[in-house]
Motif scaffolding. Structure first.
Motif, short mmCIF file in Angstrom:
data_model
loop_
_atom_site.label_atom_id
_atom_site.label_comp_id
_atom_site.label_asym_id
_atom_site.label_seq_id
_atom_site.Cartn_x
_atom_site.Cartn_y
_atom_site.Cartn_z
N LEU A 1 0.83 -1.20 0.00
CA LEU A 1 0.00 0.00 0.00
C LEU A 1 0.86 1.24 0.00
CD1 LEU A 1 -2.78 -0.80 2.63
CD2 LEU A 1 -2.76 -1.25 0.17
N LYS A 2 0.51 2.17 -0.85
CA LYS A 2 1.20 3.47 -0.83
C LYS A 2 0.32 4.47 -0.10
CE LYS A 2 3.06 7.18 -3.64
NZ LYS A 2 3.55 7.60 -4.96
N SER B 1 11.71 18.23 7.39
CA SER B 1 12.06 17.28 6.34
C SER B 1 12.52 18.04 5.12
CB SER B 1 10.85 16.43 5.94
OG SER B 1 10.07 16.11 7.05
N ILE B 2 13.50 17.51 4.45
CA ILE B 2 13.92 18.09 3.18
C ILE B 2 13.40 17.15 2.11
CG2 ILE B 2 15.86 18.91 1.82
CD1 ILE B 2 16.76 20.01 4.30
N GLY B 3 12.57 17.66 1.23
CA GLY B 3 12.00 16.79 0.21
C GLY B 3 11.04 15.80 0.85
N THR B 4 11.27 14.51 0.62
CA THR B 4 10.34 13.52 1.18
C THR B 4 11.09 12.54 2.08
OG1 THR B 4 10.65 12.05 -0.69
CG2 THR B 4 8.85 13.62 -0.84
N ASP B 5 10.38 12.10 3.13
CA ASP B 5 10.88 11.03 3.98
C ASP B 5 10.09 9.78 3.65
OD1 ASP B 5 12.89 12.22 5.43
OD2 ASP B 5 11.50 13.04 6.92
N PHE B 6 10.69 8.64 3.88
CA PHE B 6 10.06 7.40 3.51
C PHE B 6 10.08 6.44 4.69
CE2 PHE B 6 10.30 3.13 1.74
CZ PHE B 6 9.16 3.13 0.97
N PHE B 7 8.92 5.84 4.99
CA PHE B 7 8.83 4.88 6.08
C PHE B 7 8.10 3.64 5.56
CE2 PHE B 7 9.03 9.04 8.00
CZ PHE B 7 9.82 8.88 9.13
N SER B 8 8.47 2.49 6.09
CA SER B 8 7.84 1.25 5.66
C SER B 8 7.48 0.40 6.88
CB SER B 8 8.82 0.49 4.77
OG SER B 8 8.27 -0.75 4.41
N LYS B 9 6.31 -0.24 6.85
CA LYS B 9 5.91 -1.09 7.97
C LYS B 9 5.07 -2.25 7.47
CE LYS B 9 3.55 -0.83 12.47
NZ LYS B 9 4.51 -0.95 13.58
N GLU B 10 5.33 -3.43 8.05
CA GLU B 10 4.52 -4.61 7.72
C GLU B 10 3.50 -4.81 8.81
OE1 GLU B 10 6.90 -8.07 6.94
OE2 GLU B 10 7.12 -7.41 4.86
N VAL B 11 2.25 -5.01 8.42
CA VAL B 11 1.19 -5.22 9.41
C VAL B 11 0.26 -6.34 8.95
CG1 VAL B 11 1.12 -2.89 10.39
CG2 VAL B 11 -0.18 -3.40 8.33
N VAL B 12 -0.49 -6.88 9.89
CA VAL B 12 -1.50 -7.87 9.54
C VAL B 12 -2.87 -7.21 9.65
CG1 VAL B 12 -2.55 -10.08 10.15
CG2 VAL B 12 -0.07 -9.78 10.36
N VAL B 13 -3.60 -7.21 8.55
CA VAL B 13 -4.95 -6.63 8.54
C VAL B 13 -5.89 -7.66 7.92
CG1 VAL B 13 -6.39 -4.74 7.71
CG2 VAL B 13 -3.99 -4.34 8.21
N ASN B 14 -6.99 -7.92 8.58
CA ASN B 14 -7.94 -8.94 8.10
C ASN B 14 -7.21 -10.24 7.79
OD1 ASN B 14 -9.76 -6.84 8.22
ND2 ASN B 14 -9.77 -6.46 6.02
N ASN B 15 -6.31 -10.64 8.67
CA ASN B 15 -5.54 -11.88 8.50
C ASN B 15 -4.62 -11.88 7.29
OD1 ASN B 15 -6.48 -13.23 10.80
ND2 ASN B 15 -8.40 -13.68 9.72
N ARG B 16 -4.36 -10.74 6.74
CA ARG B 16 -3.43 -10.67 5.60
C ARG B 16 -2.23 -9.84 6.00
NH1 ARG B 16 -6.61 -8.31 0.59
NH2 ARG B 16 -4.95 -9.10 -0.71
N MET B 17 -1.08 -10.29 5.55
CA MET B 17 0.13 -9.52 5.76
C MET B 17 0.23 -8.46 4.67
SD MET B 17 2.94 -9.29 7.55
CE MET B 17 4.21 -10.47 7.93
N THR C 1 2.26 -4.67 3.39
CA THR C 1 3.36 -3.73 3.60
C THR C 1 2.84 -2.34 3.30
OG1 THR C 1 4.94 -5.40 2.89
CG2 THR C 1 5.71 -3.13 2.95
N MET C 2 3.03 -1.46 4.27
CA MET C 2 2.61 -0.07 4.06
C MET C 2 3.84 0.79 3.80
SD MET C 2 -0.04 0.03 7.21
CE MET C 2 -1.04 1.48 6.92
N HIS C 3 3.80 1.50 2.70
CA HIS C 3 4.85 2.47 2.40
C HIS C 3 4.30 3.87 2.63
CE1 HIS C 3 7.62 -0.13 -0.36
NE2 HIS C 3 7.64 -0.50 0.90
N PHE C 4 4.92 4.61 3.52
CA PHE C 4 4.47 5.95 3.82
C PHE C 4 5.36 6.98 3.15
CE2 PHE C 4 3.16 3.33 7.42
CZ PHE C 4 1.82 3.64 7.49
N TRP C 5 4.75 7.90 2.48
CA TRP C 5 5.48 9.00 1.84
C TRP C 5 5.14 10.27 2.60
CZ3 TRP C 5 7.23 8.62 -3.72
CH2 TRP C 5 7.29 7.27 -4.14
#
Ligand code: GDP
Ligand code: MG
Length: 176
Positions: A9-10, A40-56, A58-62
């Motif tokens: 997910l973005k 922040s200069i420009g963009t920062d990027f964060f990533s996290k793996e989560v389980v939602v509705n029994n599905r793994m 990956t969330m990418h945050f911009w």
């Protein structure tokens, strides 16, 4: 896609400079908060793996610096967003009012097929502070009118952060 596929997910995080976007990312992704302010200069990027509705998933945050709104963030910044998070500071009416501009800018840049049903989530950050200058009912009203889920949260003490991001993940998943 098989059941074992891992959706990506973005998530775009927008809002005025200083509302706490980067702090929120650090709280949610790194379980960490600092009072130090580093724009922040420009963009920062964060990533996290989560389980939602029994599905793994990956969330990418911009995450971007707010003052960049009227410069070119570039088409790539907006492209393929599954959920857009609009953040304001509950002590700052201006940051709340500017959510209109952030939403409009996002819709102009992405022209989704159905702008009225694009998944946005609104977060009123710094709810730990006493000086709450944006009344909850005012924010709730705006969110209802715009059909957006709303959470008052604190990146500082973590209140409501998990709940808000669970909603963000679910909204993003529905959009994929
Ligand atoms: P950004 O420009 O939107 O990325 O905002 P920052 O994350 O850099 O935060 C701006 C300032 O607000 C920093 O000094 C943070 O420590 C502070 N801040 C962020 N979130 C909170 C919060 O939930 N509560 C309080 N009291 N301060 C916060
Ligand atoms: Mg920042």
């Amino acid at each position: 896609m098989s059941d074992h596929s891992k959706p990506l997910l973005k998530i775009l995080v927008l809002g005025d400079c200083g509302v706490g976007k980067t702090s929120l990312m650090n709280r949610y992704v790194n379980k960490h908060f600092t009072n130090m302010y580093k724009a922040s200069i420009g963009t920062d990027f964060f990533s996290k793996e989560v389980v939602v509705n029994n599905r793994m998933i990956t969330m990418h945050f911009w995450d971007t610096a707010g003052q960049e709104r009227f410069q070119t963030l570039g088409v790539a910044f907006y492209r393929g967003t599954d959920c857009c998070v609009l953040v304001y500071d509950v002590t700052s009416p201006k940051s709340f009012k500017n959510l209109n501009l952030w939403r409009d800018e996002f819709l102009i840049q992405t022209s989704p097929r159905d702008p009225d049903s694009f998944p946005f989530v609104v977060l009123g950050n710094k709810a730990d502070l006493d000086e709450q200058n944006v009344p909850t009912r005012v924010a709730l009203h705006w969110c209802k009118m715009n059909n957006m889920p709303f959470y008052e949260i604190s990146a500082k003490n973590g209140s409501n952060v998990e709940q808000a991001f669970e909603e963000i993940a679910k909204m993003g998943l529905e959009a994929v």
